[in-house]
Write an enzyme that holds these catalytic residues in place. Structure first.
Site, PDB file in Angstrom:
ATOM      1  N   HIS A  31       0.700  -1.056   0.073  1.00 38.60           N
ATOM      2  CA  HIS A  31       0.033   0.063  -0.105  1.00 38.60           C
ATOM      3  C   HIS A  31       0.923   1.370  -0.080  1.00 38.60           C
ATOM      4  CE1 HIS A  31      -3.789   2.215   1.004  1.00 38.60           C
ATOM      5  NE2 HIS A  31      -3.020   2.902   1.618  1.00 38.60           N
ATOM      6  N   ASP A  71     -14.488   3.164   7.718  1.00 40.07           N
ATOM      7  CA  ASP A  71     -13.593   3.908   7.029  1.00 40.07           C
ATOM      8  C   ASP A  71     -14.125   4.770   6.282  1.00 40.07           C
ATOM      9  OD1 ASP A  71     -10.636   4.903   6.614  1.00 40.07           O
ATOM     10  OD2 ASP A  71     -10.935   4.084   4.937  1.00 40.07           O
ATOM     11  N   ARG A  94     -13.403  13.442   7.146  1.00 38.70           N
ATOM     12  CA  ARG A  94     -12.097  13.854   7.335  1.00 38.70           C
ATOM     13  C   ARG A  94     -11.833  14.785   6.073  1.00 38.70           C
ATOM     14  NH1 ARG A  94      -8.644   9.198   7.963  1.00 38.70           N
ATOM     15  NH2 ARG A  94      -7.013  10.387   8.039  1.00 38.70           N
ATOM     16  N   SER A 110      -7.002   3.918   9.624  1.00 34.68           N
ATOM     17  CA  SER A 110      -7.674   3.944   8.248  1.00 34.68           C
ATOM     18  C   SER A 110      -6.887   3.021   7.234  1.00 34.68           C
ATOM     19  CB  SER A 110      -7.645   5.328   7.696  1.00 34.68           C
ATOM     20  OG  SER A 110      -7.991   5.279   6.280  1.00 34.68           O
ATOM     21  N   LYS A 139      -7.964  -1.413   6.488  1.00 33.33           N
ATOM     22  CA  LYS A 139      -8.567  -1.952   4.941  1.00 33.33           C
ATOM     23  C   LYS A 139      -7.174  -3.170   4.879  1.00 33.33           C
ATOM     24  CE  LYS A 139      -8.130   2.465   3.799  1.00 33.33           C
ATOM     25  NZ  LYS A 139      -8.454   3.900   3.052  1.00 33.33           N
TER      26      LYS A 139
END
Ligand code: URA
Length: 424
Positions: free
Chosen positions: A82, A161, A168, A183, A187
């Site tokens: 990620h 999220d 946010r 967050s 995931k």
């Protein structure tokens, strides 16, 4: 318990209990806690922080807010990677097929562009026909068959999220380390991989603007991974200038294809090879030097590219369909000197304005537009020499705005390092 009690306790720097966090997250998802109340709590968290226990509890509550993928039907160790988001960041498009070509299982759910940063799913969708919405069964079968599948997140993966992130985004509460860590990791945990590798970007084009904050974020994410007994490794990489030369969806896919054929830009290659050798080292227990040799071999003998072709075909894409706009505008330097800085954030925003990204969720992406740099930090440029090409369709650009992204000086400054730290 009321949401006002929870907000007041966070305002007073108190540690929130698991019950308080559950009450808040579940209440927000159900609608009994309103946007304005959640916004107040998010701002209190941004200002007053969270303890490690709160961050781990929050992550776990978010994971359990939706589906958790069961990838046990995939044989072998599954790796996930990620990025916290950057400009020109096409690392996944190269790294994933490269690792898959060596037998590592890549079952990856990716995101779309956010703000000035691009997203892997948008890039893949610039390939005509590429289907990013596989069912869970198709996803698992494809990974078992060809070692790789790249899909978009299913609607019910960490719904908490999704709702909190959208809030946010519009309440100035994105850049909170506890909120980003929970967050991202919620995931990754819900996506079911065995090994998690995170490229934490730092610099002007990234969410984290300085190395200290990037390290803190990386440490929190490693702690969350450890709590789930999932090896989690964070690489901190520089995002002061765009990665590689291309910014924009089709343009980035084409640069990724060049890289998979052994002809990639050196900075992109450095990030890919560093990340890939960490995973190869962890999965196959090969020393770093040997892993790097193996990876270069896969790029030079086209095995990595063939895996990418196989992936595109398996997900119904037509690799020969990738198109870029033929309306190309050359940006030429108004002076000679060394390029000492390239403003990644501003170039990312310009690329978004000309259609490579979205300003609202409803916006349609123009896959064919973007910017290709001709010079990188450290290069010398002559007056009137080309700094970049802009691929346009129906939007206009301001030449002076693009020129202002390049800081050109008489003296060459030391180029900042690309790989800044590894935290595990
Ligand atoms: N990426 C995420 O998925 N979440 C954040 O909070 C920031 C970046």
């Amino acid at each position: 318990m009321t949401i006002i009690d929870v907000i007041n306790r966070k305002k007073a720097f108190k540690e929130l209990s698991r019950e308080e966090l559950e009450f808040t997250i579940n209440g927000y998802l159900e609608g009994s806690i309103k946007d304005y109340q959640m916004s107040a709590l998010l701002m209190a968290i941004l200002l007053n922080g969270m303890t490690d226990k709160e961050i781990i509890d929050l992550t776990d509550i978010m994971v359990k807010s939706g589906d958790v993928l069961d990838l046990s039907k995939i044989d072998g160790i599954i790796a996930d990677k990620h990025s916290t988001g950057g400009v020109g960041d096409k690392v996944t498009l190269v790294l994933a097929p490269l690792l898959a070509s060596l037998g590592i299982k890549i079952a990856k759910m990716s995101g779309r562009g956010l703000g000035h940063t691009g997203g892997t799913i948008d890039k893949l969708e610039s390939i005509k026909g590429f289907n990013t919405k596989l069912s869970e069964e198709e996803f698992i079968n494809q990974v078992n068959k060809i070692n790789i599948a790249l899909v978009s997140q299913t609607a019910n993966l960490v719904p908490a999220d999704k709702k909190i992130y959208a809030l946010r985004d519009v309440t100035g509460t994105v850049d909170s380390i506890p909120l980003i860590a929970s967050s991202v990791m919620s995931k990754k945990i819900a996506s079911g991989a065995d090994i998690i590798l995170i490229d934490v970007k730092v610099g002007n084009g990234a969410l984290m603007k300085n190395l200290d904050d990037a390290k803190k974020l990386a440490e929190k994410m490693v702690k969350i991974g450890n709590a789930y007994r999932k090896p989690t490794i964070c690489l901190i990489t520089n995002m002061e200038e765009p990665l590689g030369y291309a910014i924009g969806n089709s343009l980035e896919v084409l640069e990724a294809i060049d890289t998979l054929n052994g002809k990639g830009p050196s900075d992109l290659l450095e990030v890919v090879i560093t990340l890939a050798s960490i995973i190869i080292g962890a999965v196959k227990k090969i020393p770093n030097g040997d892993a790097q040799k193996l990876l270069f071999k896969q790029l030079n003998n086209k095995e990595a590219y063939k895996k990418f072709e196989e992936l595109v075909k398996a997900q119904s894409g037509d690799i020969n369909s990738i198109k870029v706009s033929d309306k190309v505008f050359s940006i030429r330097s108004d002076k000679k000197g060394y390029v000492n800085k390239i403003n990644a954030l501003k170039l990312g925003e310009i690329a978004k304005q000309i259609g490579a990204g979205r300003s609202t969720l409803e916006d349609k992406i123009d896959y064919e537009v973007g910017i290709v740099l001709n010079k990188k930090v450290g290069d010398y440029v002559e007056k009137e020499e080309e700094l970049a090409k802009v691929y346009l369709s129906d939007k206009d650009i301001s030449i002076s705005e693009i020129l202002s992204c390049f800081i050109i000086e008489d003296e060459l400054k030391e180029k900042p390092k690309l790989i800044l730290d590894i935290i595990k």
